[in-house]
Each structure stands twice: as structure tokens, then as C-alpha cells.
Design an enzyme around this catalytic site. Structure first.
Site, PDB file in Angstrom:
ATOM      1  N   SER A  18      -2.448   4.591 -14.165  1.00  0.00           N
ATOM      2  CA  SER A  18      -3.374   4.251 -15.271  1.00  0.00           C
ATOM      3  C   SER A  18      -3.696   2.767 -15.411  1.00  0.00           C
ATOM      4  CB  SER A  18      -2.873   4.754 -16.640  1.00  0.00           C
ATOM      5  OG  SER A  18      -3.097   6.135 -16.789  1.00  0.00           O
ATOM      6  N   THR A  19      -3.064   1.899 -14.609  1.00  0.00           N
ATOM      7  CA  THR A  19      -3.247   0.458 -14.855  1.00  0.00           C
ATOM      8  C   THR A  19      -4.425  -0.157 -14.115  1.00  0.00           C
ATOM      9  OG1 THR A  19      -1.809  -0.270 -13.053  1.00  0.00           O
ATOM     10  CG2 THR A  19      -0.760   0.205 -15.180  1.00  0.00           C
ATOM     11  N   GLY A  20      -5.155   0.658 -13.343  1.00  0.00           N
ATOM     12  CA  GLY A  20      -6.327   0.137 -12.639  1.00  0.00           C
ATOM     13  C   GLY A  20      -7.583   0.472 -13.419  1.00  0.00           C
ATOM     14  N   GLY A  24      -9.711   3.452  -6.108  1.00  0.00           N
ATOM     15  CA  GLY A  24      -8.359   2.922  -6.227  1.00  0.00           C
ATOM     16  C   GLY A  24      -7.373   3.643  -5.322  1.00  0.00           C
ATOM     17  N   VAL A  25      -6.176   3.850  -5.854  1.00  0.00           N
ATOM     18  CA  VAL A  25      -5.112   4.440  -5.037  1.00  0.00           C
ATOM     19  C   VAL A  25      -5.466   5.873  -4.631  1.00  0.00           C
ATOM     20  CG1 VAL A  25      -3.685   5.258  -6.985  1.00  0.00           C
ATOM     21  CG2 VAL A  25      -2.600   4.619  -4.828  1.00  0.00           C
ATOM     22  N   ASP A  26      -6.185   6.564  -5.461  1.00  0.00           N
ATOM     23  CA  ASP A  26      -6.631   7.935  -5.168  1.00  0.00           C
ATOM     24  C   ASP A  26      -7.476   7.953  -3.885  1.00  0.00           C
ATOM     25  OD1 ASP A  26      -7.092  10.633  -5.578  1.00  0.00           O
ATOM     26  OD2 ASP A  26      -8.455  10.363  -7.269  1.00  0.00           O
ATOM     27  N   ASP A  73       0.847  -1.194   0.000  1.00  0.00           N
ATOM     28  CA  ASP A  73       0.000   0.000   0.000  1.00  0.00           C
ATOM     29  C   ASP A  73       0.885   1.248   0.000  1.00  0.00           C
ATOM     30  OD1 ASP A  73      -1.798   2.018   0.541  1.00  0.00           O
ATOM     31  OD2 ASP A  73      -2.550   1.113   2.391  1.00  0.00           O
ATOM     32  N   ILE A  74       0.764   2.069  -1.016  1.00  0.00           N
ATOM     33  CA  ILE A  74       1.636   3.244  -1.138  1.00  0.00           C
ATOM     34  C   ILE A  74       1.386   4.261  -0.022  1.00  0.00           C
ATOM     35  CG2 ILE A  74       0.174   4.683  -2.644  1.00  0.00           C
ATOM     36  CD1 ILE A  74       2.753   5.203  -4.326  1.00  0.00           C
TER      37      ILE A  74
HETATM   38  P1  ADP Z   1      -5.954   4.623 -12.519  1.00  0.00           P
HETATM   39  O1  ADP Z   1      -7.293   5.315 -12.496  1.00  0.00           O
HETATM   40  O2  ADP Z   1      -4.820   5.575 -12.870  1.00  0.00           O
HETATM   41  O3  ADP Z   1      -5.960   3.375 -13.331  1.00  0.00           O
HETATM   42  P2  ADP Z   1      -6.096   3.062 -10.032  1.00  0.00           P
HETATM   43  O4  ADP Z   1      -6.009   3.556  -8.641  1.00  0.00           O
HETATM   44  O5  ADP Z   1      -7.380   2.442 -10.458  1.00  0.00           O
HETATM   45  O6  ADP Z   1      -5.665   4.286 -10.971  1.00  0.00           O
HETATM   46  O7  ADP Z   1      -4.948   1.989 -10.272  1.00  0.00           O
HETATM   47  C1  ADP Z   1      -3.595   2.308 -10.458  1.00  0.00           C
HETATM   48  C2  ADP Z   1      -2.753   1.234  -9.776  1.00  0.00           C
HETATM   49  O8  ADP Z   1      -2.733   1.492  -8.372  1.00  0.00           O
HETATM   50  C3  ADP Z   1      -3.275  -0.200  -9.932  1.00  0.00           C
HETATM   51  O9  ADP Z   1      -2.176  -1.060 -10.149  1.00  0.00           O
HETATM   52  C4  ADP Z   1      -3.912  -0.480  -8.587  1.00  0.00           C
HETATM   53  O10 ADP Z   1      -3.904  -1.868  -8.275  1.00  0.00           O
HETATM   54  C5  ADP Z   1      -2.955   0.275  -7.685  1.00  0.00           C
HETATM   55  N1  ADP Z   1      -3.425   0.585  -6.330  1.00  0.00           N
HETATM   56  C6  ADP Z   1      -4.678   0.635  -5.837  1.00  0.00           C
HETATM   57  N2  ADP Z   1      -4.646   0.953  -4.529  1.00  0.00           N
HETATM   58  C7  ADP Z   1      -3.331   1.108  -4.193  1.00  0.00           C
HETATM   59  C8  ADP Z   1      -2.632   1.420  -2.996  1.00  0.00           C
HETATM   60  N3  ADP Z   1      -3.277   1.659  -1.843  1.00  0.00           N
HETATM   61  N4  ADP Z   1      -1.272   1.485  -3.034  1.00  0.00           N
HETATM   62  C9  ADP Z   1      -0.594   1.264  -4.177  1.00  0.00           C
HETATM   63  N5  ADP Z   1      -1.196   0.975  -5.344  1.00  0.00           N
HETATM   64  C10 ADP Z   1      -2.547   0.882  -5.352  1.00  0.00           C
END
Ligand code: ADP
Length: 179
Positions: free
Chosen positions: A127-129, A42-44, A20-21
Site C-alpha cells: 500500500s505504500t506506493g 509497481g510491484v504487481d 527487487d522482490i
Molecule cells: P500499492 O498499490 O499497494 O501501493 P505499489 O507497487 O505501488 O503497491 O508499491 C508498494 C511498494 O512496493 C512500494 O514501496 C514500491 O516502491 C515497492 N515496489 C515497487 N516495485 C517493487 C519491486 N520490484 N520489488 C519490491 N518492491 C517494489
């Protein structure tokens, strides 16, 4: 290598982490944001939740962010001092300038890091999610762009949130030290 002055632009050391970032104790973590900068899934969503409500308040004052660009905010409750919010491209099959826009996200994020003298930064797989960018192609852009961009950032960690992402980065980074 050699006698490089600390402030000269150079290529950062690259590392790979699983997890988890939001828990990364680096100077800046990068957020894969959407153009509103007001949070999302997602990560946002994870970054906004961990940073606390002050982050969205601050972002409201920044306005929106075009695809391929990046804006910086404080980290508020995060371990990281800063959050660099960059807006990746939505994957539309590969013929809509996606690779250049994604490369721009990495370059612009490094530029924002340089502006605040951040030395250690962490990137998710932008962008990969939800945005659907294929992981192999996206990781290739991430690594080649960071390797070819002059910056004063000393260390970049790519943070993989799932096994496939980890495997792809590990393969591309090859003998790079993983930490
Ligand atoms: P995007 O809209 O740019 O695709 P996402 O958040 O959906 O963004 O996904 C981008 C990447 O971040 C994916 O590989 C997803 O699995 C990853 N991700 C989601 N949550 C976290 C987190 N808490 N920490 C790190 N990476 C994450």
C-alpha cells in the site's frame, strides 16, 4: 528458542532486504495486488512480468480479491514457488479502517503461506506506493502484525525498493538481523 516443535505456530525471524522482490528465492513472495488480480503497476507489474503470462491466466480463474484478503498462486517463472496476492487499502487519510485492513493483509498472507507449508516468505511494503499509505505508519503495521501473528512461517523478509523504505524498516526492526 527452547525445544519448539517445527510445526508449532511461532513468531518468524524478521529480516530486511534492499531491491527487487521478484528475484527473491523464497518459498513465497507477496504481491501488493489490486482487486482484479489481473496485474497493474509497481510491484504487481514487476511480479507479473517476471512470472510470465501464465500468472495472469491463472489469476483470471480466481476472480477478484477484496481489500484485506489474500489468494495464492504458483510462481510460474519466478524463483519463488508461490505468489500470495493481497490487496492493500488505498490511503484515505487514516480514518477509513486503513490500519486494520493493512494488518489483515499481513495476517491473511501468513495464513495462505501456512496452507502450503511455505517457510520463507518475502513482503513488499504493501500500500505504500500507488495506494499512498505513509511509509512510517505502514511499516509499523507490517512489523507489529507479523510479530503478533502465530504462524508456521519461519522467516519473513521485508523487501525495501527505495532508500526511505529501507531506513524506516531498519529503524523499526532495530537489532534484527538483516539479510
Ligand atoms: P500499492 O498499490 O499497494 O501501493 P505499489 O507497487 O505501488 O503497491 O508499491 C508498494 C511498494 O512496493 C512500494 O514501496 C514500491 O516502491 C515497492 N515496489 C515497487 N516495485 C517493487 C519491486 N520490484 N520489488 C519490491 N518492491 C517494489
Amino acid at each position: 528458542m527452547g525445544e519448539q516443535h517445527a510445526k508449532d505456530p511461532h513468531t518468524p525471524d524478521l529480516g530486511l532486504r534492499f531491491g527487487d522482490i521478484t528475484t527473491e528465492a523464497v518459498d513465497a513472495i507477496v504481491n501488493a495486488a489490486n482487486s482484479s488480480l489481473l496485474g497493474g503497476d509497481g510491484v504487481d507489474g514487476a511480479i507479473h512480468q517476471a512470472a510470465g503470462p501464465e500468472l495472469v491466466e491463472y489469476c483470471r480463474g480466481l476472480g477478484w480479491c477484496p481489500t484485506g484478503e489474500a489468494k495464492i498462486t504458483p510462481g510460474f517463472n519466478l524463483a519463488a514457488t508461490w505468489v500470495i496476492h493481497t490487496v492493500g487499502p488505498v490511503w484515505r487519510g487514516g480514518t477509513s479502517n486503513e490500519a486494520e485492513l493493512l494488518a489483515s493483509c499481513y495476517r491473511e498472507s501468513l495464513a495462505r503461506a501456512d496452507e502450503v507449508d511455505a517457510e520463507h516468505i518475502a513482503f513488499p511494503a504493501i500500500s505504500t506506493g500507488i495506494f499512498g499509505y505513509p511509509i512510517h505508519a505502514a511499516a509499523h503495521v507490517a512489523v507489529t502484525t507479523v510479530r503478533s501473528t502465530p504462524t508456521r512461517v519461519r522467516a519473513v523478509r521485508f523487501v525495501a525498493f527505495d532508500q526511505e523504505t529501507w531506513d524506516v524498516y531498519a529503524d523499526i526492526l532495530g537489532g534484527t538481523r538483516r539479510h
